[in-house]
Design a protein around this motif. Structure first.
Motif, PDB file in Angstrom:
ATOM      1  N   GLU A   1      12.319 -49.544  56.844  1.00 29.21           N
ATOM      2  CA  GLU A   1      12.028 -50.893  57.341  1.00 29.21           C
ATOM      3  C   GLU A   1      12.856 -51.951  56.600  1.00 29.21           C
ATOM      4  OE1 GLU A   1       8.864 -49.944  54.221  1.00 29.21           O
ATOM      5  OE2 GLU A   1       9.817 -48.913  55.921  1.00 29.21           O
ATOM      6  N   GLN A   2      13.483 -51.578  55.483  1.00 34.97           N
ATOM      7  CA  GLN A   2      14.324 -52.506  54.729  1.00 34.97           C
ATOM      8  C   GLN A   2      15.811 -52.315  55.028  1.00 34.97           C
ATOM      9  OE1 GLN A   2      13.369 -54.881  52.449  1.00 34.97           O
ATOM     10  NE2 GLN A   2      11.178 -54.492  52.499  1.00 34.97           N
ATOM     11  N   VAL A   3      16.170 -51.240  55.713  1.00 30.63           N
ATOM     12  CA  VAL A   3      17.573 -50.961  56.024  1.00 30.63           C
ATOM     13  C   VAL A   3      17.973 -51.725  57.284  1.00 30.63           C
ATOM     14  CG1 VAL A   3      19.241 -49.154  56.663  1.00 30.63           C
ATOM     15  CG2 VAL A   3      17.462 -48.694  54.949  1.00 30.63           C
ATOM     16  N   PRO A   4      19.090 -52.458  57.261  1.00 27.07           N
ATOM     17  CA  PRO A   4      19.519 -53.193  58.469  1.00 27.07           C
ATOM     18  C   PRO A   4      19.685 -52.269  59.667  1.00 27.07           C
ATOM     19  CG  PRO A   4      20.794 -53.892  56.565  1.00 27.07           C
ATOM     20  CD  PRO A   4      19.991 -52.711  56.122  1.00 27.07           C
ATOM     21  N   ILE A   5      19.455 -52.819  60.826  1.00 28.99           N
ATOM     22  CA  ILE A   5      19.460 -52.021  62.049  1.00 28.99           C
ATOM     23  C   ILE A   5      20.819 -51.383  62.291  1.00 28.99           C
ATOM     24  CG2 ILE A   5      20.089 -53.914  63.604  1.00 28.99           C
ATOM     25  CD1 ILE A   5      17.944 -52.810  65.537  1.00 28.99           C
ATOM     26  N   GLN A   6      21.903 -52.036  61.867  1.00 30.71           N
ATOM     27  CA  GLN A   6      23.237 -51.477  62.086  1.00 30.71           C
ATOM     28  C   GLN A   6      23.511 -50.261  61.212  1.00 30.71           C
ATOM     29  OE1 GLN A   6      22.549 -54.504  60.855  1.00 30.71           O
ATOM     30  NE2 GLN A   6      24.133 -55.271  59.457  1.00 30.71           N
TER      31      GLN A   6
ATOM     32  N   GLY B   1      17.091 -57.130  51.775  1.00 32.68           N
ATOM     33  CA  GLY B   1      16.005 -56.211  51.452  1.00 32.68           C
ATOM     34  C   GLY B   1      16.020 -55.693  50.027  1.00 32.68           C
ATOM     35  N   GLN B   2      15.164 -54.679  49.803  1.00 35.66           N
ATOM     36  CA  GLN B   2      15.012 -54.058  48.491  1.00 35.66           C
ATOM     37  C   GLN B   2      14.990 -52.545  48.634  1.00 35.66           C
ATOM     38  OE1 GLN B   2      11.323 -55.676  47.002  1.00 35.66           O
ATOM     39  NE2 GLN B   2      12.289 -57.532  46.217  1.00 35.66           N
ATOM     40  N   ASP B   3      15.343 -51.855  47.541  1.00 33.28           N
ATOM     41  CA  ASP B   3      15.229 -50.399  47.569  1.00 33.28           C
ATOM     42  C   ASP B   3      13.807 -49.995  47.193  1.00 33.28           C
ATOM     43  OD1 ASP B   3      14.992 -50.667  44.849  1.00 33.28           O
ATOM     44  OD2 ASP B   3      16.695 -49.385  44.334  1.00 33.28           O
TER      45      ASP B   3
ATOM     46  N   PHE C   1       6.952 -57.285  64.154  1.00 36.78           N
ATOM     47  CA  PHE C   1       7.202 -56.547  62.910  1.00 36.78           C
ATOM     48  C   PHE C   1       8.164 -57.307  62.004  1.00 36.78           C
ATOM     49  CE2 PHE C   1       6.068 -53.336  66.059  1.00 36.78           C
ATOM     50  CZ  PHE C   1       5.105 -52.609  65.382  1.00 36.78           C
ATOM     51  N   SER C   2       7.991 -57.084  60.720  1.00 43.58           N
ATOM     52  CA  SER C   2       8.898 -57.650  59.721  1.00 43.58           C
ATOM     53  C   SER C   2       9.214 -56.566  58.700  1.00 43.58           C
ATOM     54  CB  SER C   2       8.260 -58.859  59.035  1.00 43.58           C
ATOM     55  OG  SER C   2       7.171 -58.446  58.219  1.00 43.58           O
ATOM     56  N   ASP C   3      10.025 -56.914  57.700  1.00 44.30           N
ATOM     57  CA  ASP C   3      10.378 -55.943  56.669  1.00 44.30           C
ATOM     58  C   ASP C   3       9.172 -55.505  55.843  1.00 44.30           C
ATOM     59  OD1 ASP C   3      12.896 -56.310  57.593  1.00 44.30           O
ATOM     60  OD2 ASP C   3      13.648 -57.402  55.847  1.00 44.30           O
ATOM     61  N   ALA C   4       8.089 -56.273  55.907  1.00 48.99           N
ATOM     62  CA  ALA C   4       6.893 -55.928  55.141  1.00 48.99           C
ATOM     63  C   ALA C   4       6.052 -54.855  55.827  1.00 48.99           C
ATOM     64  CB  ALA C   4       6.049 -57.175  54.913  1.00 48.99           C
TER      65      ALA C   4
ATOM     66  N   VAL D   1      15.638 -56.307  61.080  1.00 52.58           N
ATOM     67  CA  VAL D   1      16.427 -57.333  61.762  1.00 52.58           C
ATOM     68  C   VAL D   1      15.958 -58.683  61.242  1.00 52.58           C
ATOM     69  CG1 VAL D   1      16.833 -55.992  63.852  1.00 52.58           C
ATOM     70  CG2 VAL D   1      14.798 -57.420  63.696  1.00 52.58           C
ATOM     71  N   ASP D   2      16.790 -59.685  61.429  1.00 49.36           N
ATOM     72  CA  ASP D   2      16.367 -61.027  61.039  1.00 49.36           C
ATOM     73  C   ASP D   2      15.153 -61.426  61.869  1.00 49.36           C
ATOM     74  OD1 ASP D   2      18.406 -61.267  59.225  1.00 49.36           O
ATOM     75  OD2 ASP D   2      19.795 -62.137  60.672  1.00 49.36           O
ATOM     76  N   TYR D   3      14.106 -61.858  61.190  1.00 51.76           N
ATOM     77  CA  TYR D   3      12.876 -62.208  61.908  1.00 51.76           C
ATOM     78  C   TYR D   3      13.145 -63.374  62.854  1.00 51.76           C
ATOM     79  CZ  TYR D   3       7.981 -63.239  62.782  1.00 51.76           C
ATOM     80  OH  TYR D   3       6.777 -63.449  63.383  1.00 51.76           O
ATOM     81  N   CYS D   4      12.757 -63.185  64.104  1.00 57.43           N
ATOM     82  CA  CYS D   4      12.993 -64.229  65.099  1.00 57.43           C
ATOM     83  C   CYS D   4      11.944 -64.093  66.199  1.00 57.43           C
ATOM     84  CB  CYS D   4      14.407 -64.115  65.682  1.00 57.43           C
ATOM     85  SG  CYS D   4      14.724 -62.530  66.494  1.00 57.43           S
ATOM     86  N   ASP D   5      11.988 -65.005  67.156  1.00 58.77           N
ATOM     87  CA  ASP D   5      11.014 -64.994  68.243  1.00 58.77           C
ATOM     88  C   ASP D   5      11.147 -63.757  69.130  1.00 58.77           C
ATOM     89  OD1 ASP D   5      10.048 -67.382  67.353  1.00 58.77           O
ATOM     90  OD2 ASP D   5      11.303 -68.599  68.689  1.00 58.77           O
TER      91      ASP D   5
END
Length: 598
Positions: free
Chosen positions: A469-474, A323-325, A489-492, A480-484
């Motif tokens: 939305e850019q901070v990892p879930i942990q 991600g980005q700040d 939702f995505s980082d955008a 989170v890594d975009y997956c099925d």
């Protein structure tokens, strides 16, 4: 009761709303529409959002069950006083509290809600958290003969510095205060506090027009030195051997590049040179020596070959980019707790050969990240660093200490001014002692980039610099890594962040203006609150629909709740978070509107 309209821009709107139609919350979250007069070419938004705050249900029930307070005893009249009656002395007023650990004593009345904190000169905490008077100027010790890596050779021990409680403000208007001042003081005292340094680093401009006369002069002087070195083939001759002297004599000067940027070819070269100048206080000759040494090291280390080298993926959880700040800097996470795995630790640090392989892997990741930066004068040419010290092996591990010292030396000597901000999270007590020991040997510029957060403040501190939305879930965010498993939702997709005060209930009200499918994500960092969702139709003869019955959520539950609701009539979706605890909680949510399908 005050309403606030937090951030969300419904995706069904055909055109973005004009700036005048949105209100912006105090929490730096994006603007949200309250009302919008659609133009002939715009589409009426499908939803609008408001947030209300009220007393926590649990607190309200306790207050209802509590017996009424006993009437206060009347003060006896002066005529009732007799020789046989003892007169009680008046209650003395509350005394001010003085903290001895702060050089100029800081005093604060007991009746104030937030207790004061000692200001120390060793640990940096996020500058926006502090509400204390500025700390006294620090006497800075700077030595040119000893670097930060050299300081790590000393195995001195120091007592952990005393921490600081810092207050923050919520994103909604308070309508009911249910926690007493004493409870808030107790909650603040329980938190580990860190001393603070109110200095904050702000990146300088790389545009030539923004440089001072002396800086511009130093840049021109350095460019002249570099030009002469390139023309005389000085950079290439530094690493030559004596095997082919005749060939070397005939070799013409050629292009010299650092991080993929040819020196003196275009304005990107100026940004590179400014990094070396700032690392040497704009002393052109010192900066030139640093450039020359860096070019020589890069050839000896084999940087060009390293970029294509396959070093495996064993360490991908130790250091990773994600991600980005808020200012567009790429974020690098360093997870030292991964070295609790003995097998991984031995694989990385058990001998000099393995430590060198780990260093090469780390430099490879850094080089690849730097190649993605924008070295134009107005671009982003630095990296936001996050170091997670949770379960870190600590300074007692000799092999890790040696590897850290080696890496620090390489980074300091050959990668100047690539750190936009250095945030340490989940910081244990031993790091405070270590930082206290090495802090006097750092420059003020270096220390101003540091932010230190104890475990209870880690997520909150990250959110000050990185969108949730850019901070990892942990780490408390939604990324989170975009997956099925999470296609919605995505980082955008921006999220709204707000604070739920102790003993209050926060309700996010999403008003529906047309039939649709509403999809949302919601999270309270650490949970320990109740969460419920319902749909309340506008029609008077309709019944409310319970989407989720109010449920106590704990830290062991799923960190993020994802839900959807098919809206067949106009009404409101209410997302309610009830916080009965004595601690404030960070609430994150975001939603999307999808077309209604019968």
């Amino acid at each position: 009761m005050a309403d606030e309209t937090p951030a969300q821009n419904p995706p069904m709107a055909a055109a973005p709303p004009p700036p005048s139609s949105a209100t912006v919350s105090d929490s730096d979250s994006p603007a949200v529409l309250e009302k919008q007069d659609p133009s002939p070419t715009s589409h009426v938004p499908a939803v609008s959002v408001s947030v209300t705050e009220s007393v926590s249900t649990t607190i309200a029930e306790k207050e209802e069950q509590a017996p009424p307070p006993e009437p206060a005893a009347l003060e006896p009249d002066s005529s009732d006083k007799g020789p046989g009656k003892e007169e009680l002395p008046p209650t003395p007023p509350p005394q001010a509290v003085e903290l001895e650990s702060e050089p100029p004593a800081v005093t604060e009345a007991l009746k104030e809600e937030n207790p004061p904190a000692p200001a120390a000169e060793t640990v940096v905490i996020s500058e926006s958290e502090s509400q204390l008077p500025p700390a006294p100027p620090q006497q800075e010790v700077v030595t040119e003969s000893e670097s930060l890596a050299a300081m790590m050779e000393k195995e001195e021990t120091g007592a952990p510095a005393e921490p600081t409680a810092a207050g923050t403000t919520t994103t909604t208007t308070t309508t009911t205060t249910t926690t007493s001042a004493q409870e808030e003081v107790a909650a603040a005292v329980e938190e580990k506090k860190v001393p603070q340094n109110l200095g904050s680093f702000k990146e300088e401009s790389n545009k030539e027009a923004d440089l001072s006369d002396s800086e511009r002069k130093a840049l021109e002087e350095l460019k002249q030195l570099v030009r002469e070195a390139i023309d005389s083939n000085l950079f290439n001759s530094e690493s030559k051997t004596e095997e082919n002297p005749e060939k070397e004599k005939k070799q013409e000067s050629k292009e010299v590049s650092i991080w993929g940027i040819p020196l003196l070819k275009d304005e990107r070269s100026d940004v590179i040179l400014l990094k070396f100048l700032r690392a040497r206080d704009f002393k052109a000759k010192d900066a030139f020596v640093m450039i020359k040494n860096t070019i020589r090291w890069r050839k000896e280390f084999g940087i060009d070959e390293l970029l294509d080298e396959d070093l495996g993926d064993d360490m991908e959880k130790v250091v990773f980019m994600h991600g980005q700040d808020k200012e567009g800097h790429p974020v690098c996470y360093n997870v030292y707790g991964e070295f609790q795995n003995k097998e991984l630790y031995q694989k990385a640090f058990s001998d000099e050969e393995k430590r060198m392989k780990f260093l090469r892997w780390r430099i490879q990741l850094l080089e690849k990240s730097i190649r993605k930066l924008d070295f134009s004068p107005g671009g982003v040419s630095t990296i936001f660093q996050v170091s997670d010290l949770k379960n870190s092996p600590g300074p007692g591990k000799k092999e890790l200490r040696l590897a850290t010292k080696q890496a620090l030396q390489v980074l300091q000597d050959n990668y100047p001014e690539f750190v936009a901000k250095q945030v340490f999270i989940n910081v244990p007590w031993w790091y405070l002692a270590f930082y206290t020991m090495i802090s006097p040997f750092m420059t003020q510029r270096t220390k101003s980039k540091f932010v230190i957060a104890l475990p209870s403040k880690s997520a909150e501190t990250l959110f000050k610099y990185i969108p949730p939305e850019q901070v990892p879930i942990q780490y408390g965010g939604l990324s989170v890594d975009y997956c099925d498993c999470n296609p919605e939702f995505s980082d955008a997709d921006p999220a709204t962040e707000m604070t739920v005060k102790p003993g209050t209930k926060q309700t996010v009200e999403i008003t529906i203006f047309e039939k649709c499918i509403l999809v949302w994500e919601i999270r309270v960092v650490g949970w320990e609150v109740s969460y419920g969702a319902e749909f309340v139709p506008d029609a008077k003869d309709s019944y409310a629909v319970i989407i989720q019955k109010p449920t106590k959520m704990t830290a062991k539950d799923e960190p993020v709740v994802s839900q959807s609701f098919k809206v067949g009539e106009l009404g409101k979706v209410l997302l309610t978070v009830d916080n009965p605890t004595s601690k404030k909680k960070k609430l994150l949510y975001r939603f999307k509107v999808k077309p209604f399908c019968d």
